[in-house]
Design an enzyme around this catalytic site. Structure first.
Site, PDB file in Angstrom:
ATOM      1  N   ARG A  93     -11.770   2.950 -13.587  1.00 36.63           N
ATOM      2  CA  ARG A  93     -10.894   2.764 -12.419  1.00 36.63           C
ATOM      3  C   ARG A  93     -11.738   2.597 -11.152  1.00 36.63           C
ATOM      4  O   ARG A  93     -11.425   1.784 -10.285  1.00 36.63           O
ATOM      5  CB  ARG A  93      -9.941   3.956 -12.271  1.00 36.63           C
ATOM      6  CG  ARG A  93      -9.100   3.858 -11.015  1.00 36.63           C
ATOM      7  CD  ARG A  93      -8.088   4.974 -10.869  1.00 36.63           C
ATOM      8  NE  ARG A  93      -7.354   4.839  -9.619  1.00 36.63           N
ATOM      9  CZ  ARG A  93      -6.301   5.584  -9.281  1.00 36.63           C
ATOM     10  NH1 ARG A  93      -5.852   6.508 -10.111  1.00 36.63           N
ATOM     11  NH2 ARG A  93      -5.706   5.401  -8.128  1.00 36.63           N
ATOM     12  N   ASN A 147      -0.312   2.256 -17.352  1.00 36.28           N
ATOM     13  CA  ASN A 147      -0.505   1.194 -16.364  1.00 36.28           C
ATOM     14  C   ASN A 147      -1.529   0.174 -16.850  1.00 36.28           C
ATOM     15  O   ASN A 147      -2.290   0.458 -17.766  1.00 36.28           O
ATOM     16  CB  ASN A 147      -0.972   1.808 -15.037  1.00 36.28           C
ATOM     17  CG  ASN A 147       0.201   2.197 -14.160  1.00 36.28           C
ATOM     18  OD1 ASN A 147       1.206   1.503 -14.113  1.00 36.28           O
ATOM     19  ND2 ASN A 147       0.079   3.311 -13.459  1.00 36.28           N
ATOM     20  N   CYS A 169       8.356   3.139 -15.373  1.00 36.40           N
ATOM     21  CA  CYS A 169       7.411   3.502 -14.310  1.00 36.40           C
ATOM     22  C   CYS A 169       8.019   4.591 -13.447  1.00 36.40           C
ATOM     23  O   CYS A 169       9.214   4.566 -13.155  1.00 36.40           O
ATOM     24  CB  CYS A 169       7.109   2.260 -13.465  1.00 36.40           C
ATOM     25  SG  CYS A 169       6.015   2.595 -12.058  1.00 36.40           S
ATOM     26  N   ASP A 170       7.176   5.536 -13.024  1.00 35.51           N
ATOM     27  CA  ASP A 170       7.694   6.641 -12.208  1.00 35.51           C
ATOM     28  C   ASP A 170       7.630   6.374 -10.704  1.00 35.51           C
ATOM     29  O   ASP A 170       8.101   7.175  -9.922  1.00 35.51           O
ATOM     30  CB  ASP A 170       6.969   7.952 -12.540  1.00 35.51           C
ATOM     31  CG  ASP A 170       5.521   7.957 -12.079  1.00 35.51           C
ATOM     32  OD1 ASP A 170       4.993   6.874 -11.746  1.00 35.51           O
ATOM     33  OD2 ASP A 170       4.913   9.039 -12.055  1.00 35.51           O
ATOM     34  N   HIS A 200       5.982  -2.420  -9.665  1.00 36.15           N
ATOM     35  CA  HIS A 200       5.176  -2.251  -8.445  1.00 36.15           C
ATOM     36  C   HIS A 200       5.368  -3.430  -7.481  1.00 36.15           C
ATOM     37  O   HIS A 200       4.494  -3.740  -6.687  1.00 36.15           O
ATOM     38  CB  HIS A 200       3.676  -2.084  -8.772  1.00 36.15           C
ATOM     39  CG  HIS A 200       3.348  -0.747  -9.353  1.00 36.15           C
ATOM     40  ND1 HIS A 200       2.062  -0.346  -9.649  1.00 36.15           N
ATOM     41  CD2 HIS A 200       4.144   0.296  -9.719  1.00 36.15           C
ATOM     42  CE1 HIS A 200       2.083   0.881 -10.163  1.00 36.15           C
ATOM     43  NE2 HIS A 200       3.338   1.277 -10.211  1.00 36.15           N
ATOM     44  N   TYR A 264       3.978  -0.603  -3.103  1.00 40.00           N
ATOM     45  CA  TYR A 264       2.826  -1.409  -3.526  1.00 40.00           C
ATOM     46  C   TYR A 264       2.821  -2.810  -2.924  1.00 40.00           C
ATOM     47  O   TYR A 264       1.793  -3.484  -2.943  1.00 40.00           O
ATOM     48  CB  TYR A 264       2.774  -1.509  -5.051  1.00 40.00           C
ATOM     49  CG  TYR A 264       2.280  -0.249  -5.723  1.00 40.00           C
ATOM     50  CD1 TYR A 264       0.944  -0.103  -6.074  1.00 40.00           C
ATOM     51  CD2 TYR A 264       3.146   0.800  -6.013  1.00 40.00           C
ATOM     52  CE1 TYR A 264       0.483   1.052  -6.688  1.00 40.00           C
ATOM     53  CE2 TYR A 264       2.705   1.955  -6.622  1.00 40.00           C
ATOM     54  CZ  TYR A 264       1.370   2.081  -6.961  1.00 40.00           C
ATOM     55  OH  TYR A 264       0.926   3.224  -7.560  1.00 40.00           O
ATOM     56  N   ARG A 284      -9.748   5.630  -4.072  1.00 43.38           N
ATOM     57  CA  ARG A 284      -8.735   6.523  -4.640  1.00 43.38           C
ATOM     58  C   ARG A 284      -9.231   7.159  -5.953  1.00 43.38           C
ATOM     59  O   ARG A 284      -8.940   8.315  -6.241  1.00 43.38           O
ATOM     60  CB  ARG A 284      -7.452   5.718  -4.858  1.00 43.38           C
ATOM     61  CG  ARG A 284      -6.320   6.471  -5.525  1.00 43.38           C
ATOM     62  CD  ARG A 284      -5.596   7.416  -4.614  1.00 43.38           C
ATOM     63  NE  ARG A 284      -4.597   8.157  -5.367  1.00 43.38           N
ATOM     64  CZ  ARG A 284      -4.292   9.418  -5.175  1.00 43.38           C
ATOM     65  NH1 ARG A 284      -4.887  10.114  -4.226  1.00 43.38           N
ATOM     66  NH2 ARG A 284      -3.379  10.022  -5.895  1.00 43.38           N
TER      67      ARG A 284
END
Length: 441
Positions: A93, A147, A169-170, A200, A264, A284
């Site tokens: 990531r 994701n 998706c939350d 998103h 997003y 992040r």
């Protein structure tokens, strides 16, 4: 009442303890016999599993816990697979975020080149889980919230078209909780929403109370002034990066003041602002590794050392309650109204029928039934067409091992300024993803 067997795929995730705590909270409505954890990283999973075993012994000793790296053991005789895998973990990531930023492009885990890189890693991981489930528990359903959900959903639509996989998706759930708080409601469950878009990448067009009265004017007024900020006490607002994201929604909403947007969208509509306000050295991913990752594993080790979870600071993952709502809808045919990522096929009339769209569905034992959204405005339609093109090209690039198509996908992303920049980013991403991506020609 039947007791269910569940496999949590991605058992070594920092989200696993919160999901188990949440499942315990709903045992009256959704009884559980066995929870299995599955991960291909046995060492990482062991810490989470050992702590969760202690926690279950104290709070629900009737539930069996099994942690395994063996697919046959993990996927045999289960009713539901709850999948939240991160292929490449946080180390990759970090690359997804820092490589685009190096080239002056948004560095984000699900949007732009970073999301594309993550998607190329996630596709084979999720397909593998689907295949294990179908081999060892062909009647089971997979509730997938791995994701980047949009790319994963397109891959499963195209490459596993008959699989019993539900993509969810939350993020909308989290925003709806903030909206409910700002309306003075106790929960998002007191609202009914109309929403459309891609994962998103969507818009709320109406929010009503349970009596059918629209609350939308209050919602749009608040968002136009404050974004999704509340009184500052919500978990998301405690995190600096999320706090700024929630507030930035007011600048996105200006483009269509009759709706309120998914947060997003800021990455696509204000990419220059996002790059200018990003720390290229500390993204992040670093924030999560230093914060959530350290905290969860620290708490788990503490539980193991003490042999008790009584004083743990691990908390229920409230957002994850939608996973239980979905499992209940399938198990008990509750006809729950939920936002799901499904093949469009007429839900949005003036849009690609094969696009994976996020829209309200009524969910029962046969899966989701889409509600018809109708026609959507040109602005949203055009943005969505561009983004669907990106998602479809990524899946084609994966399937064909095509360098050309992946270059096209990155070039087409609204976050990327030119084909030259797209190529430079792609070449850097290929270098670090050799262990995960198919070879591109």
């Amino acid at each position: 009442m039947k007791k269910f067997n569940i496999t949590i795929a991605g058992g070594g995730s920092t989200f696993t303890p919160g999901i188990i705590l949440m499942l315990l909270d709903y045992l009256d409505e959704f009884p559980i016999d066995t929870i299995k954890l599955y991960d291909n990283d046995g060492d990482r999973q062991k810490t989470i599993a050992d702590a969760c075993e202690i926690l279950l012994k104290e709070r629900a000793p009737e539930i069996s816990l099994l942690a395994s790296t063996n697919p046959e053991e993990a996927f045999t005789n289960v009713d539901f697979v709850m999948a939240h895998i991160r292929v490449g973990k946080y180390a990759m990531r970090e690359q997804d975020e820092k490589i685009p930023l190096k080239h002056g492009v948004v560095g984000q885990e699900t949007c732009g080149p970073g999301g594309i890189a993550y998607g190329m890693r996630s596709i084979p991981g999720v397909l593998e889980l689907v295949d294990y489930m179908e081999k060892y528990s062909p009647e089971a359903w997979m509730l997938n919230y791995s994701n980047p959900a949009a790319i994963v959903a397109e891959a499963t639509r195209k490459l596993r078209p008959n699989s019993k996989i539900l993509n969810i998706c939350d993020m909308p759930i989290g925003i709806e909780e903030l909206i409910a708080k700002n309306l003075g409601l106790s929960s998002r469950k007191e609202m009914e929403v109309d929403y459309y878009g891609l994962n998103h990448f969507g818009w709320w067009t109406d929010i009503r109370d349970k009596q059918g009265n629209s609350l939308m004017s209050k919602v749009t007024e608040h968002v136009s002034q404050h974004g999704y900020a509340t009184d500052g006490t919500s978990e998301l607002e405690q995190q600096e990066s999320w706090n700024s994201t929630l507030k930035k929604a007011k600048d996105v909403q200006v483009l269509d003041p009759s709706t309120v947007p998914n947060t997003y969208l800021k990455y696509y509509l204000y990419p220059d602002y996002e790059v200018a306000h990003s720390n290229k050295e500390y993204t992040r991913a670093n924030e999560v590794m230093a914060g959530r990752e350290k905290f969860i594993f620290g708490e788990c080790r503490d539980i193991i050392e003490k042999g008790s979870a009584e004083e743990t600071k691990l908390t229920i993952d409230e957002h994850a309650s939608y996973i239980v709502d979905l499992a209940k809808a399938i198990a008990f045919n509750t006809k729950e109204r939920m936002l799901m990522i499904v093949e469009n096929n007429g839900a949005i009339i003036n849009f690609d029928p094969t696009a994976m769209v996020e829209v309200p569905c009524i969910v029962g034992s046969k899966g989701p039934e889409k509600l018809v959204v109708g026609e959507i405005p040109r602005f949203q339609k055009s943005l969505m067409e561009q983004q669907v093109g990106v998602e479809k090209l990524v899946v084609e690039a994966f399937e064909e091992g095509s360098y050309q198509k992946l270059w096209q996908a990155i070039t087409l992303s609204k976050t990327v300024p030119s084909a030259k920049v797209a190529k430079d980013i792609l070449d850097d991403l290929i270098e670090v993803n050799k262990a995960f991506w198919p070879e591109l020609k």
